[in-house]
Scaffold this motif. Structure first.
Motif, short mmCIF file in Angstrom:
data_model
loop_
_atom_site.label_atom_id
_atom_site.label_comp_id
_atom_site.label_asym_id
_atom_site.label_seq_id
_atom_site.Cartn_x
_atom_site.Cartn_y
_atom_site.Cartn_z
N HIS A 16 0.83 -1.20 0.00
CA HIS A 16 0.00 0.00 0.00
C HIS A 16 0.86 1.25 0.00
CE1 HIS A 16 -3.83 -2.12 1.56
NE2 HIS A 16 -3.93 -1.85 0.28
N LEU A 17 1.93 1.21 0.80
CA LEU A 17 2.83 2.36 0.88
C LEU A 17 3.55 2.60 -0.44
CD1 LEU A 17 4.38 2.25 4.45
CD2 LEU A 17 3.20 4.14 3.34
N ILE A 18 4.00 1.50 -1.05
CA ILE A 18 4.70 1.65 -2.33
C ILE A 18 3.79 2.30 -3.36
CG2 ILE A 18 5.54 0.34 -4.32
CD1 ILE A 18 6.87 -1.53 -2.45
N VAL A 19 2.55 1.80 -3.42
CA VAL A 19 1.60 2.35 -4.39
C VAL A 19 1.36 3.82 -4.09
CG1 VAL A 19 -0.77 2.24 -5.20
CG2 VAL A 19 0.54 0.15 -4.88
N GLY A 426 3.69 -4.15 -11.12
CA GLY A 426 3.71 -5.61 -11.19
C GLY A 426 2.38 -6.20 -10.78
N ILE A 427 2.04 -7.32 -11.39
CA ILE A 427 0.78 -8.02 -11.13
C ILE A 427 0.68 -8.38 -9.65
CG2 ILE A 427 -0.36 -10.26 -11.45
CD1 ILE A 427 -0.95 -8.43 -13.67
N PHE A 428 1.83 -8.72 -9.11
CA PHE A 428 1.96 -9.13 -7.75
C PHE A 428 1.49 -8.10 -6.76
CE2 PHE A 428 4.41 -11.65 -4.93
CZ PHE A 428 3.77 -12.78 -5.33
N SER A 429 2.02 -6.90 -6.87
CA SER A 429 1.59 -5.80 -6.02
C SER A 429 0.14 -5.46 -6.31
CB SER A 429 2.46 -4.56 -6.25
OG SER A 429 3.81 -4.88 -6.09
N PHE A 430 -0.25 -5.58 -7.58
CA PHE A 430 -1.62 -5.29 -7.97
C PHE A 430 -2.59 -6.21 -7.24
CE2 PHE A 430 -5.12 -6.41 -10.95
CZ PHE A 430 -5.81 -5.21 -10.89
#
Ligand SMILES: [K+]
Ligand SMILES: [K+]
Lengths: 453, 453
Positions: A16-19, A426-430
């Motif tokens: 969440h923070l990265i996004v 990335g799909i992963f973070s998504f």
């Protein structure tokens, strides 16, 4: 087989923070790129086009709805180069650097942030790693700028223009951003093998993945690096390098094969070879082009779409599903067909959870891109191949286009913005983003088999 | 996580035998359909077209390179119906039946053959199962023939023609074969809701999967069946039924939505609803059509392609990746994103090996179809959507076409033949076929993680 990883809650808030960081970067970039005094005189850019440019820049995709050369003045181009730099190296990395400069020690939370963004599996030596990344990328860009600027003295009237072009070109190539300030990508240098060669080197160094560069540097400098003692290349470096160059070779061969009697027909043999090589390299993630891709035949375009969808190495400046994901899928199918119960390569065994992750990433990406194609086919008046190409280019953050980007509707631009964003994080973070509240996974039910395939 | 199953060598030779059976069926069908006295007078069919028709019939796909109505005489049409019957119910099932008739006991080997072909996970009660399948299918076809033939007395001049049309129609619909002897599929009945309704019922009964029918029959007949005591529906039946009807509803809604202002614009409201419903049902696997699919818009065609690619239930007359495969992929992604370590549904837990199989099947199918599209785009002069549509239709053994089948080159026909074959035997058997000699899987290597996605 476990579906998940060990520490969901921690990773959840981390992502969440990265996004949030990425969104902030997009916001700041949007505001900066919207400043009138960074534009050429008389140019007016709409809100959606500014947002599009900001997302494209932060995600180093390179799809453009306005001409970079004609929209921004010299100051604007330098600001854009700085944004590409931020986007390419990753906001987390630079965040760490800023923290270091300000003398703050990086706590566990900060380390986690970087770990997820660059997807490294090890905690140790992270600060050192980050400094190494920055050193390496800036060194590459410095050499690129010197070489290109010097060489460009032949092309441009003033040394200032040559320096700007060399600097922007080196940053755009190394970060695989695909932006150009020539007004027509690398087409002015379509017959200049030297410029293309330097660009290919920079593109590959940016897309091959930071861990590979660091392990290479450790090997080359011939001194024991505490992270990688005895110069053992990691399984990751071996796997991603082999995949990266295999895809590059496959693209080279297929583009040459499909176009030898079409687009490349009238060219000399060395042009045929060099053009198809450069095109293959640029689909790995660069997005620079020496020719108009819409001149290619359908089979070539489909192959390029597949290559863009696969994208670059993880922990690189590139997007897509990433090379290792694709490689592990292929290895899984091969080993399953062979009847093996595990994947062995380079005298190591692939972790089952990595296999599962690969499949999750690939199928999610396929459905996401497929849905985007259907939606765009509904609202946009372009041919199917143009739409497929645009979708793969955005998701792979490649930035090649058959020329429809600036003519997309508002809705179409939003879809492409979304794809560039997902492709970059990335799909992963998504998928982590999609996660709601904590889930109840403590009890078990009896297992029952169903019929598959 | 195990990559493979427990008994490779046994399954390997079993699947080789199944493929051998299928190939024999194609060969015999080819010879039969090539017999001049089964053709209309003056008709000459080439070797590749006879082979194509044989594969299309045995795999109950329904793609045709020659007009069934104009090529075969009444006897030929009856032979074709018998071949569809063989293909649809599965050669293994009929093989068992023949064994039973000849009074031979079915040994372990025979049971294995049927087990793999119908993909059932349980050994017990197999013979009983097979008899049940045959009873059910023949009963459905009998009722279908009676109803359609009687009704067709209004349409055709002689009762013989009405009976032939009714019989062929019932068999073609129940086996989801998609062949027609009207010369233009169900278009003559485009305004006859009764014929379409009966066809939809037959199509669904054929494509929903034999285990579902048997469990339904056990429930309806209200007497304890030794296979399924106490009328507990299996996880498979629940999962495949929910998926089947969800896909049907999704297809209905999307086709209606995309075409309401296009193809369906001038139609009455009940026609809009009924046409899109029938089109959705037929993509599940039937391949019959009441309108020319090439009149649809691109988004609709892409949705139909996706539905055909997914295909019907496992252990049904249909092809594709199958409903359960698709459902388990979606559930995996959903549960992974939620952070669950297992997939729970209907108070059961999905076996991890089934999850792994799903991903293997989907990714292999995607790459296979993608490669076929690139190859066809190289040799065939048709538009990309026509090629994508044809590939998905062949792999899903659906049989819908935008009209390019008969104009394909020799190479193109071979590709489609290959896809129909793989679509029918399933990706699973196809992968087993690829297997070479026994592999050495006894030792282990240290595990090492890589970076994914
Ligand atoms: K790019
Ligand atoms: K069919």
């Amino acid at each position: 087989m476990k579906l998940g990883t060990h520490s969901f809650i921690r990773e959840l808030s981390t992502i969440h923070l990265i996004v949030l960081f990425y969104l902030t970067a997009v916001l700041i970039s949007g505001v900066l790129l919207g400043l009138p005094f960074l534009h050429q005189s008389g140019v007016d850019v709409s809100f959606i086009d500014t947002l599009f440019t900001a997302v494209s820049a932060v995600s180093v995709t390179g799809l453009t709805v306005v001409s970079t050369a004609e929209t921004f003045n010299a100051a604007g181009k330098i600001v854009l180069a700085v944004i590409l730099q931020f986007g390419g190296i990753g906001i987390m990395t630079l965040g760490t650097f800023v923290w270091l400069i300000f003398g703050r020690k990086i706590g566990l939370r900060g380390r986690q942030l970087i770990r997820i963004d660059q997807n490294r599996s090890t905690f140790s030596g992270l600060v050192k790693l980050m400094i190494n990344i920055l050193k390496i990328i800036l060194t590459i860009e410095l050499f690129g700028t010197i070489i290109l600027s010097t060489y460009f003295l032949h092309y441009f009237d003033t040394w200032q223009e040559a320096l700007l072009q060399g600097f922007f070109g080196a940053v755009s190539a190394t970060t695989n951003a695909g932006f150009d300030i020539t007004g027509s990508s690398l087409m002015p240098f379509a017959h200049d093998y030297f410029v293309q060669f330097i660009n290919m080197i920079l593109l590959i160094l940016g897309a091959i993945g930071f861990p590979v560069l660091i392990e290479l540097k450790a090997l080359l400098s011939s001194r024991g690096d505490s992270l990688y003692p005895n110069h053992h290349f990691s399984l990751f470096t071996k796997l991603t390098s082999v995949t990266f160059f295999s895809l590059l070779a496959a693209g080279w061969g297929l583009i040459y094969f499909f176009e030898r009697n079409a687009f490349l027909m009238d060219k000399a043999w060395h042009e045929k070879l060099f053009y198809s090589l450069f095109q293959s390299v640029t689909t790995r993630n660069g997005g620079l082009s020496t020719m108009d891709v819409s001149d290619f035949t359908i089979p070539t375009l489909l192959v390029i779409c597949a290559l863009m969808f696969i994208g670059a190495s993880p922990s690189s400046v590139g997007g897509g599903i990433r090379t290792t994901t694709f490689a592990i899928m292929l290895l899984s199918i091969f080993n399953y067909a062979k009847g093996n119960s595990s994947i062995k390569l380079f005298r190591r065994e692939v972790d089952p959870e990595d296999i599962y992750r690969s499949f999750i990433v690939i199928t999610t990406a396929t459905m996401l891109c497929g849905s985007a194609m259907v939606l765009l086919a509904t609202t946009e008046p372009f041919s199917l191949i143009e739409i497929i190409f645009e979708v793969c280019s955005a998701f792979g953050t490649t930035g090649l286009s058959m020329g429809i980007t600036s003519e997309l509707s508002m809705f179409g631009k939003c879809i492409i913005i979304f794809l560039m964003f997902v492709g970059r994080i990335g799909i992963f973070s998504f998928l982590f983003l999609m996660r709601g509240t904590e889930t109840n996974d403590l009890y078990h039910q009896p297992k029952e088999k169903v019929i598959i395939g």
